[in-house]
Design an enzyme around this catalytic site. Structure first.
Site, mmCIF file in Angstrom:
data_model
loop_
_atom_site.group_PDB
_atom_site.id
_atom_site.type_symbol
_atom_site.label_atom_id
_atom_site.label_comp_id
_atom_site.label_asym_id
_atom_site.label_seq_id
_atom_site.Cartn_x
_atom_site.Cartn_y
_atom_site.Cartn_z
ATOM 1 C CD GLU A 134 -1.541 8.315 8.847
ATOM 2 O OE1 GLU A 134 -2.504 7.531 8.897
ATOM 3 O OE2 GLU A 134 -0.427 7.998 8.351
ATOM 4 C CE1 TYR A 185 -9.859 4.857 -10.257
ATOM 5 C CE2 TYR A 185 -9.471 2.524 -10.583
ATOM 6 C CZ TYR A 185 -9.365 3.654 -9.806
ATOM 7 O OH TYR A 185 -8.754 3.587 -8.574
#
Ligand SMILES: Cc1cc2nc3c(=O)[nH]c(=O)nc-3n(C[C@H](O)[C@H](O)[C@H](O)COP(=O)(O)OP(=O)(O)OC[C@H]3O[C@@H](n4cnc5c(N)ncnc54)[C@H](O)[C@@H]3O)c2cc1C
Length: 384
Positions: free
Chosen positions: A28, A208
């Site tokens: 990563e 949400y």
């Protein structure tokens, strides 16, 4: 196995392979998993896979379960259609719907992986295939050789250029603002525990709850600007620009978009469907091969499905020649992800209709939204 990219797809793949006894290293580029101000909605087709991988309990602790799915009118806020979520959803699809902070999800996945196999600060810049494997080179000059390399490196994938030289990245003509706002700062917001779409002319707001429900994650989208000058994710957007984009909308919408501390406009990009997902020992997964509009909340969920299927195919791979397994993965995933991609484009137009007969027809059609949920959320990638 070398996985380029420790995003949601790459980490889920690492965990899926680990659970099948296949060693995989994740490389990563970032130095840590701490993206600020971003959350993700996980639907049953994603949470089913994550539960099977043994991280369901931890996810459950740090996620919010929306109470309802509600569609509202942009200005007067009336409920155009509502569906029960919560336990009803879980009973129907056999797995929950979660709102979760992206960094929490990544950390849960990393914690379940072998820590020695997750390598931060590794930006892949080049790959070359040889008879004995693929040589992967990083920006600082280090290199590794792997039997198979997976490009799970997102919408601006570096690995993709090894598979295809066609540039399939496309700006969608839509852009958005996003943020995380404490629910207590939104006194005008009805049903803060629900996942809600506010649909209006040329734009929509989706929000949400995440975590314990005390934070609301939102994405506010406008059907503009027509063009985006480059492939950069975002550009600065002063507070006045954000306020003007939703001027005249319901107070709950205005409150939310103007409360954000992230003063940026995000371009929404997609990938044109690709006919090539793998070449030799290199294969793509997630946004690197099928980035889609976020209006079905499916980009991450489709990456998770990819990971489950790719891990299963690789388990049966011929160690000397994995191409049959990679081809099988592509065949299993191409049609499915194209269908979700296409449906997300259609949703984009429907969410942005001006008041009038077309919008009224859309609102009547919302009665059958269950059918859309069935084929997207009801999908069992492992069984497939
Ligand atoms: C505003 C917005 C809202 C969204 N909301 C939702 C939602 O609610 N639900 C949902 O399912 N999806 C959602 N999505 C989509 C979702 O975020 C993506 O589809 C998902 O993150 C894709 O996962 P991925 O693993 O393929 O790529 P990513 O999560 O983008 O991960 C790619 C990783 O690769 C790393 N990387 C890149 N290049 C290199 C390199 N050269 N070397 C090493 N590492 C590299 C990156 O740093 C990153 O960590 C949303 C997207 C947007 C833009």
């Amino acid at each position: 196995m070398a996985i380029v990219g420790g995003g949601i797809g790459g980490l889920t793949l690492a965990l899926s392979l680990q659970s099948r006894g296949i060693a995989a290293d994740v490389y990563e580029q970032a130095s840590g998993f701490h993206e600020v101000g971003a959350a993700v909605a996980l639907s049953a087709n994603g949470t089913r896979v994550l539960r099977d991988l043994g991280v369901g309990d931890r996810l459950d602790i740090c996620s919010a379960v929306p109470t309802e799915l509600i569609y509202r009118h942009w200005r007067d806020g009336r409920r155009l259609r509502a569906f029960e979520a919560g336990e009803t959803y879980e009973k129907r699809f056999g797995a929950p719907y979660y709102g979760v902070h992206r960094a929490d999800l990544q950390q849960i996945l990393v914690a379940a992986c072998d820590p020695e196999r997750v390598h931060l600060g590794h930006r892949a810049v080049d790959l070359t295939e040889a008879a004995d494997g693929v040589r992967l080179t990083f920006a600082d000059g280090r290199a590794v050789t792997a039997d198979v390399v997976v490009g799970a490196d997102g919408v601006h994938s570096t690995v993709r250029s090894h598979i295809t030289d066609t540039d399939t990245l496309r700006y969608s003509g839509t852009s958005g603002f996003r943020g995380l706002i404490p629910a207590e700062q939104l006194p005008n917001l009805p049903d803060p525990g629900a996942i809600q779409f506010w649909m209006g002319p040329g734009g929509h707001l989706l929000h949400y709850p995440i975590g314990g429900g005390e934070l609301i994650n939102f994405l506010a989208v406008r059907h503009e600007p027509e063009t985006w000058p480059d492939s950069a994710w975002a550009r600065p957007a002063p507070p006045e620009e954000i306020a003007a984009a939703f001027g005249g909308w319901h107070p709950a919408v205005v409150d939310m978009v103007t409360a954000t501390s992230i003063h940026q406009r995000w371009a929404l990009f997609t990938q044109d469907p690709s006919n090539r997902w793998h070449r030799g020992r290199v294969v793509l997964l997630g946004d690197a091969v099928h980035a889609m509009l976020p209006h079905h909340g499916q980009g991450a969920n489709q990456s998770i499905e990819d990971a489950a299927v790719l891990a299963a195919c690789l388990t049966e791979a011929d160690g000397d020649d994995p191409s049959a397994a990679l081809g099988r993965y592509e065949r299993l995933r191409r049609t499915r992800t194209r269908q979700v991609q296409r449906s997300s484009w259609v949703a984009s137009d429907l969410l942005h209709l001006p008041d009038g007969p077309e919008a009224e027809q859309r609102d009547r059609n919302l009665a059958t939204i269950d059918e859309t949920l069935d084929w997207i959320h009801g999908y069992d990638a492992t069984a497939a």
